[in-house]
Design an enzyme around this catalytic site. Structure first.
Site, PDB file in Angstrom:
ATOM      1  N   ASN A 196     -10.650 -10.700 -54.482  1.00  0.00           N
ATOM      2  CA  ASN A 196     -11.294  -9.585 -53.772  1.00  0.00           C
ATOM      3  C   ASN A 196     -12.795  -9.632 -54.065  1.00  0.00           C
ATOM      4  O   ASN A 196     -13.248 -10.457 -54.853  1.00  0.00           O
ATOM      5  CB  ASN A 196     -10.662  -8.235 -54.147  1.00  0.00           C
ATOM      6  CG  ASN A 196     -10.774  -7.944 -55.630  1.00  0.00           C
ATOM      7  OD1 ASN A 196     -11.816  -8.166 -56.237  1.00  0.00           O
ATOM      8  ND2 ASN A 196      -9.701  -7.455 -56.226  1.00  0.00           N
ATOM      9  N   ASP A 203      -4.055 -13.491 -57.345  1.00  0.00           N
ATOM     10  CA  ASP A 203      -5.124 -13.294 -58.321  1.00  0.00           C
ATOM     11  C   ASP A 203      -4.564 -12.962 -59.706  1.00  0.00           C
ATOM     12  O   ASP A 203      -4.994 -13.530 -60.721  1.00  0.00           O
ATOM     13  CB  ASP A 203      -6.015 -12.157 -57.821  1.00  0.00           C
ATOM     14  CG  ASP A 203      -7.330 -12.107 -58.543  1.00  0.00           C
ATOM     15  OD1 ASP A 203      -8.287 -12.688 -58.021  1.00  0.00           O
ATOM     16  OD2 ASP A 203      -7.390 -11.508 -59.619  1.00  0.00           O
ATOM     17  N   GLY A 245      -0.972 -10.872 -48.173  1.00  0.00           N
ATOM     18  CA  GLY A 245      -0.246  -9.992 -49.086  1.00  0.00           C
ATOM     19  C   GLY A 245      -0.805  -8.580 -48.991  1.00  0.00           C
ATOM     20  O   GLY A 245      -0.633  -7.904 -47.976  1.00  0.00           O
TER      21      GLY A 245
HETATM   22  P1  ADP Z   1      -4.430 -10.900 -50.371  1.00  0.00           P
HETATM   23  O1  ADP Z   1      -4.979  -9.742 -51.165  1.00  0.00           O
HETATM   24  O2  ADP Z   1      -5.510 -11.886 -49.957  1.00  0.00           O
HETATM   25  O3  ADP Z   1      -3.553 -10.458 -49.260  1.00  0.00           O
HETATM   26  P2  ADP Z   1      -2.187 -11.515 -52.167  1.00  0.00           P
HETATM   27  O4  ADP Z   1      -2.312 -12.192 -53.466  1.00  0.00           O
HETATM   28  O5  ADP Z   1      -1.801 -10.081 -52.150  1.00  0.00           O
HETATM   29  O6  ADP Z   1      -3.581 -11.763 -51.418  1.00  0.00           O
HETATM   30  O7  ADP Z   1      -1.149 -12.303 -51.253  1.00  0.00           O
HETATM   31  C1  ADP Z   1      -1.421 -13.499 -50.534  1.00  0.00           C
HETATM   32  C2  ADP Z   1      -0.139 -14.285 -50.335  1.00  0.00           C
HETATM   33  O8  ADP Z   1       0.202 -14.967 -51.541  1.00  0.00           O
HETATM   34  C3  ADP Z   1       1.091 -13.457 -49.980  1.00  0.00           C
HETATM   35  O9  ADP Z   1       1.833 -14.182 -49.009  1.00  0.00           O
HETATM   36  C4  ADP Z   1       1.872 -13.396 -51.303  1.00  0.00           C
HETATM   37  O10 ADP Z   1       3.267 -13.296 -51.091  1.00  0.00           O
HETATM   38  C5  ADP Z   1       1.554 -14.746 -51.904  1.00  0.00           C
HETATM   39  N1  ADP Z   1       1.651 -14.852 -53.371  1.00  0.00           N
HETATM   40  C6  ADP Z   1       1.766 -13.853 -54.303  1.00  0.00           C
HETATM   41  N2  ADP Z   1       1.803 -14.378 -55.549  1.00  0.00           N
HETATM   42  C7  ADP Z   1       1.718 -15.732 -55.411  1.00  0.00           C
HETATM   43  C8  ADP Z   1       1.725 -16.836 -56.321  1.00  0.00           C
HETATM   44  N3  ADP Z   1       1.815 -16.659 -57.635  1.00  0.00           N
HETATM   45  N4  ADP Z   1       1.627 -18.100 -55.819  1.00  0.00           N
HETATM   46  C9  ADP Z   1       1.521 -18.309 -54.476  1.00  0.00           C
HETATM   47  N5  ADP Z   1       1.511 -17.315 -53.569  1.00  0.00           N
HETATM   48  C10 ADP Z   1       1.611 -16.045 -54.020  1.00  0.00           C
END
Ligand code: ADP
Length: 167
Positions: A22, A32, A117
């Site tokens: 972010n 993150d 996400g």
């Molecule tokens: P954003 O805030 O950019 O939407 P998020 O981290 O909330 O980012 O989610 C982005 C994508 O990554 C979603 O599809 C989520 O399911 C996926 N995600 C969450 N944790 C992991 C992980 N440890 N490794 C890979 N993908 C992940």
């Protein structure tokens, strides 16, 4: 080379892991959170010194305890219905992250599904942009290995369909 795999991006053995960060770069949930947990507290310390990052842009840190040498922190757009430049901002994220990876001399890069996400970008639409941008980039940087790391079966299915359609 371009492929989709399933798993936790923080565990990928690549030169560059791209983080879905972010604008504060001071940590969050999802990708993150997983990256910061695996990298250890020194990553947050390094991020603090970067002073944030605008949406669509990206900044580099070391990988610390990650298997990856570097983390490229890319800030995706929050989905607001699609008429606020979200597509172009997401495309910029991928382009900027790839450019930085190339400048670092990376041979392999892992991307999460940025913005899909907490930021609620529609997964199909986001994946189409991601695949298009990476494909275009690989036309000029063909040696780079790019992995899309998908956290759930639905996302993996979307990427697999898109990649097959291109073959
Ligand atoms: P954003 O805030 O950019 O939407 P998020 O981290 O909330 O980012 O989610 C982005 C994508 O990554 C979603 O599809 C989520 O399911 C996926 N995600 C969450 N944790 C992991 C992980 N440890 N490794 C890979 N993908 C992940």
């Amino acid at each position: 080379m371009l492929r989709a795999v399933s798993g936790d991006i923080a565990q990928e053995g690549v030169d560059v892991i791209v983080n879905a960060a972010n604008t504060t770069l001071l940590g969050g949930g999802g990708v993150d959170g997983a990256i910061h947990r695996a990298a250890g507290p020194a990553l947050l310390e390094e991020c603090r010194a970067l002073g944030g990052c605008p949406t669509g842009q990206a900044k580099v840190t070391k990988g610390h305890r990650l298997g990856a040498r570097w983390v490229v922190h890319a800030v995706g757009p929050v989905w607001k219905g699609g008429a606020r430049g979200e597509d172009e901002l997401l495309a910029c994220c991928y382009r900027n992250a790839l450019r930085l990876a190339l400048e670092l001399g990376a041979k392999s890069v892992a991307f999460p599904a940025i913005s899909t996400g907490a930021y609620a970008f529609p997964p199909d639409r986001a994946a189409a942009i991601a695949v298009r941008e990476v494909r275009d980039f690989l036309q000029v940087a063909g040696e780079l290995e790019v992995r899309f790391v998908c956290f759930d079966a639905e996302t993996l299915g979307i990427y697999e369909r898109l990649l097959q359609a291109w073959e």
